[in-house]
Design a protein around this motif. Structure first.
Motif, PDB file in Angstrom:
ATOM      1  N   VAL A 110       0.837  -1.201   0.000  1.00 40.21           N
ATOM      2  CA  VAL A 110       0.000   0.000   0.000  1.00 40.21           C
ATOM      3  C   VAL A 110       0.872   1.251   0.000  1.00 40.21           C
ATOM      4  N   MET A 111       1.921   1.235   0.801  1.00 39.90           N
ATOM      5  CA  MET A 111       2.813   2.389   0.851  1.00 39.90           C
ATOM      6  C   MET A 111       3.458   2.627  -0.511  1.00 39.90           C
ATOM      7  N   ASN A 112       3.875   1.564  -1.156  1.00 36.66           N
ATOM      8  CA  ASN A 112       4.466   1.693  -2.490  1.00 36.66           C
ATOM      9  C   ASN A 112       3.454   2.239  -3.490  1.00 36.66           C
ATOM     10  N   GLU A 113       2.221   1.762  -3.402  1.00 38.01           N
ATOM     11  CA  GLU A 113       1.173   2.226  -4.313  1.00 38.01           C
ATOM     12  C   GLU A 113       0.898   3.714  -4.117  1.00 38.01           C
ATOM     13  N   ILE A 114       0.781   4.160  -2.870  1.00 36.66           N
ATOM     14  CA  ILE A 114       0.542   5.581  -2.586  1.00 36.66           C
ATOM     15  C   ILE A 114       1.729   6.412  -3.054  1.00 36.66           C
ATOM     16  N   SER A 115       2.933   5.927  -2.834  1.00 34.75           N
ATOM     17  CA  SER A 115       4.135   6.647  -3.263  1.00 34.75           C
ATOM     18  C   SER A 115       4.155   6.837  -4.778  1.00 34.75           C
ATOM     19  N   MET A 117       1.568   6.900  -6.747  1.00 31.24           N
ATOM     20  CA  MET A 117       0.507   7.826  -7.130  1.00 31.24           C
ATOM     21  C   MET A 117       0.885   9.266  -6.800  1.00 31.24           C
ATOM     22  N   LEU A 118       1.574   9.501  -5.690  1.00 37.97           N
ATOM     23  CA  LEU A 118       2.022  10.856  -5.369  1.00 37.97           C
ATOM     24  C   LEU A 118       3.082  11.325  -6.360  1.00 37.97           C
ATOM     25  N   ASP A 119       3.926  10.416  -6.821  1.00 44.13           N
ATOM     26  CA  ASP A 119       4.878  10.756  -7.885  1.00 44.13           C
ATOM     27  C   ASP A 119       4.133  11.148  -9.151  1.00 44.13           C
ATOM     28  N   PHE A 149      -8.206   7.023  -9.017  1.00 47.76           N
ATOM     29  CA  PHE A 149      -7.056   7.800  -9.470  1.00 47.76           C
ATOM     30  C   PHE A 149      -6.189   6.997 -10.440  1.00 47.76           C
ATOM     31  N   ALA A 150      -6.048   5.703 -10.173  1.00 44.74           N
ATOM     32  CA  ALA A 150      -5.208   4.858 -11.030  1.00 44.74           C
ATOM     33  C   ALA A 150      -5.803   4.687 -12.424  1.00 44.74           C
ATOM     34  N   THR A 151      -7.112   4.809 -12.547  1.00 46.07           N
ATOM     35  CA  THR A 151      -7.737   4.620 -13.866  1.00 46.07           C
ATOM     36  C   THR A 151      -7.617   5.856 -14.750  1.00 46.07           C
TER      37      THR A 151
END
Length: 172
Positions: A110-115, A117-119, A149-151
């Motif tokens: 989850v942390m990697n996914e949020i990171s 997305m913030l990038d 957001f990912a879509t």
């Protein structure tokens, strides 16, 4: 001196009157019954020296019946044991959650996914520390917002979505 000692060692008040009231009262257990016991209770035989001698009806006490659906484990007996068990459960839960929190960030999906997305938000044109970046840090905590957001494909659409979603959420 505590109140209980005062009454424990003091003589009875109105002892003569109590004798008059309870003089003829006796309890022989002749008609006493215990639910679930089929044996007939026999009266107590009194010896010559006036000391009661119980006459047992059976050598064994009947076994307790187990209720339907009751757990096989022995139930917790008192309040202290319940509270201690609750304390241990909370401690174990907290220890396991802190253990999960101390895992290396490389293993936290989850942390990697949020990171990532913030990038993506920064690449879309939002400066780190800007309002859009702040909106993203608050919204992307929830999985449903991350999924939406990912879509989104275009960077300007991502920033517009962040602003609109933040405003809509703020109105609630």
């Amino acid at each position: 001196m505590p109140a209980c000692k005062k009454f424990r060692h003091a003589p009875l008040e109105n002892e003569d009157e109590l004798d008059i009231i309870f003089d003829m009262s006796t309890c022989t257990n002749e008609f006493a019954r215990v639910p679930g016991v089929d044996d007939v209770v026999q009266p107590i035989a009194i010896d010559v020296d006036d000391s009661p001698t119980p006459t047992p009806t059976s050598d064994r006490r009947p076994k307790k019946r187990v209720a339907e659906g009751s757990p096989a484990k022995k139930p917790i007996k008192n309040f202290r044991d319940k509270q201690f068990k609750r304390l241990v459960d909370v401690f174990v839960e907290k220890a396991s959650s802190s253990k999960a929190a101390t895992n290396s960030p490389a293993n936290d999906v989850v942390m990697n996914e949020i990171s990532e997305m913030l990038d993506s938000v920064i690449q879309a044109g939002a400066d780190e520390g800007s309002d859009e970046h702040f909106y993203a840090t608050q919204l992307l905590i929830k999985k449903e917002y991350r999924d939406v957001f990912a879509t989104l494909k275009k960077p300007e659409v991502k920033l517009a979505w962040l602003r609109r979603t933040w405003e809509k959420r703020k109105k609630r």
